[in-house]
Write a protein that holds these residues in place. Structure first.
Motif, short mmCIF file in Angstrom:
data_model
loop_
_atom_site.label_atom_id
_atom_site.label_comp_id
_atom_site.label_asym_id
_atom_site.label_seq_id
_atom_site.Cartn_x
_atom_site.Cartn_y
_atom_site.Cartn_z
N SER A 217 45.65 62.68 35.00
CA SER A 217 46.48 61.71 34.29
C SER A 217 46.41 60.32 34.91
O SER A 217 46.78 59.33 34.28
CB SER A 217 47.94 62.18 34.27
N LEU A 218 45.92 60.21 36.15
CA LEU A 218 45.78 58.92 36.83
C LEU A 218 44.34 58.43 36.81
O LEU A 218 44.03 57.45 37.49
CB LEU A 218 46.27 59.04 38.28
N ASN B 149 47.65 59.92 45.23
CA ASN B 149 47.79 60.61 43.95
C ASN B 149 49.00 60.09 43.17
O ASN B 149 49.68 60.84 42.47
CB ASN B 149 47.92 62.12 44.15
N THR B 150 49.24 58.77 43.31
CA THR B 150 50.29 58.10 42.55
C THR B 150 49.73 56.79 41.99
O THR B 150 48.67 56.31 42.41
CB THR B 150 51.52 57.77 43.42
N PHE B 151 50.47 56.22 41.07
CA PHE B 151 50.10 54.92 40.51
C PHE B 151 50.03 53.86 41.60
O PHE B 151 49.13 53.00 41.62
CB PHE B 151 51.11 54.52 39.44
N VAL C 298 47.20 42.11 38.18
CA VAL C 298 47.04 40.71 37.77
C VAL C 298 48.35 39.94 37.93
O VAL C 298 48.37 38.83 38.46
CB VAL C 298 46.54 40.64 36.31
N VAL C 299 49.45 40.53 37.49
CA VAL C 299 50.74 39.83 37.56
C VAL C 299 51.20 39.66 39.00
O VAL C 299 51.52 38.54 39.45
CB VAL C 299 51.80 40.58 36.74
N VAL C 300 51.23 40.75 39.76
CA VAL C 300 51.75 40.69 41.13
C VAL C 300 50.83 39.86 42.02
O VAL C 300 51.29 38.96 42.75
CB VAL C 300 51.93 42.11 41.70
N ALA C 301 49.53 40.12 41.96
CA ALA C 301 48.60 39.37 42.80
C ALA C 301 48.56 37.90 42.37
O ALA C 301 48.42 37.01 43.23
CB ALA C 301 47.20 39.98 42.72
N ALA D 62 47.54 49.67 32.62
CA ALA D 62 48.74 49.58 33.47
C ALA D 62 48.39 49.05 34.85
O ALA D 62 49.06 48.15 35.38
CB ALA D 62 49.41 50.94 33.56
N VAL D 63 47.34 49.61 35.46
CA VAL D 63 46.95 49.18 36.81
C VAL D 63 46.50 47.72 36.80
O VAL D 63 46.91 46.92 37.64
CB VAL D 63 45.85 50.09 37.37
#
Length: 266
Positions: A211-212, A126-128, A71-74, A65-66
């Motif tokens: 979870s992250l 502590n977030t995505f 990759v898409v945004v950058a 996900a990260v």
């Protein structure tokens, strides 16, 4: 004309460097496929055992996900910024472009502490987003530099012809300049994906929730559990490295072509 002796010497040197580069990889693979330290069957059974015991399912999904987001945004931001710096007269470009280059010069270790406090102020730790957004900024720095070099290498007559046909800047970018730039874009995508997937410090500092946890972090915590048994650790290392290898092998033709074009242009 290269003599047979010179050709043989070149091949011998290349073979030596190939063995030097591949030996650590082959060692890890041999360890991952070896007999289980705990007396299990070993072989391919080590991989599902490492996957289950290390709980890599969640960490791999987080990394996917990260990495996909970065990759898409950058990639989109880098293409547009590189297009602006490479083909347009941007006010203040003499100052703005060096600011982008600072992202390539300043190591993560220097900025991670103040970055943590800044993101904590906005409630993003502590977030995505606390993991992904700093890596977007880092990747845009390289991507802008890379795509600017590509756009500057395009013939000005190509852009002028598009304008004579009534095309605006947006259409010139996405319909005229981007399609033939696939090798340069794929090279940027592969490098961005590789750096994001392997990033360790930012996820470690920005997120404490299990979870992250990303794949490299999962591997580090798994290593703490298996300091003496190397078989499952080697299998886990192969699992974590596999996505990068697969992406590179799938896009290697465009990647190598883009690297060669970048080497001869600027």
């Amino acid at each position: 004309m290269i003599s047979r002796t010179e050709r043989s010497a070149n091949y011998a040197i290349l073979l030596l460097f190939a063995v030097f580069a591949l030996w650590p990889i082959l060692t890890i693979l041999a360890g991952a496929l070896g007999p289980d330290d705990a007396g299990g069957p070993g072989g391919l059974a080590n991989f599902p055992a490492a996957w289950a015991e290390g709980r890599f399912g969640g960490s791999m999904l987080t990394s996917v996900a990260v990495s996909g987001f970065v990759v898409v945004v950058a990639g989109v931001l880098s293409i547009m910024a590189g297009y602006a710096f490479g083909t347009m007269r941007v006010p203040g470009a003499a100052v703005l472009f060096p600011l982008f280059l600072l992202g390539l010069m300043v190591p993560t270790e220097v900025i991670v502490v103040p970055l943590y406090f800044d993101l904590r102020t906005f409630g993003l730790t502590n977030t995505f987003w606390g993991i992904a957004l700093p890596q977007v900024a880092q990747s845009v720095a390289f991507g802008t530099f890379w795509m600017r070099a590509y756009f500057r290498s395009r013939p000005p007559s190509l852009i002028e012809a598009g304008r004579l046909d009534g095309a605006g800047s947006w259409r010139i970018l996405w319909q005229i300049l981007v399609p033939p730039g696939r090798p340069a874009i794929v090279t940027m995508v592969v490098l961005t994906f590789m750096w994001t997937w392997n990033e360790f410090l930012i996820p470690l500092v920005m997120a404490t929730d299990e979870s992250l946890r990303t794949a490299p972090l999962g591997l580090a915590f798994f290593q703490g559990q298996y300091t003496s048994g190397l078989t499952l650790l080697a299998a886990a290392a192969v699992i974590v490295a596999a996505p990068v290898v697969v992406v590179y092998l799938f896009l290697q033709r465009h990647f190598i072509r883009g690297m060669l074009e970048g080497a001869v242009r600027e």
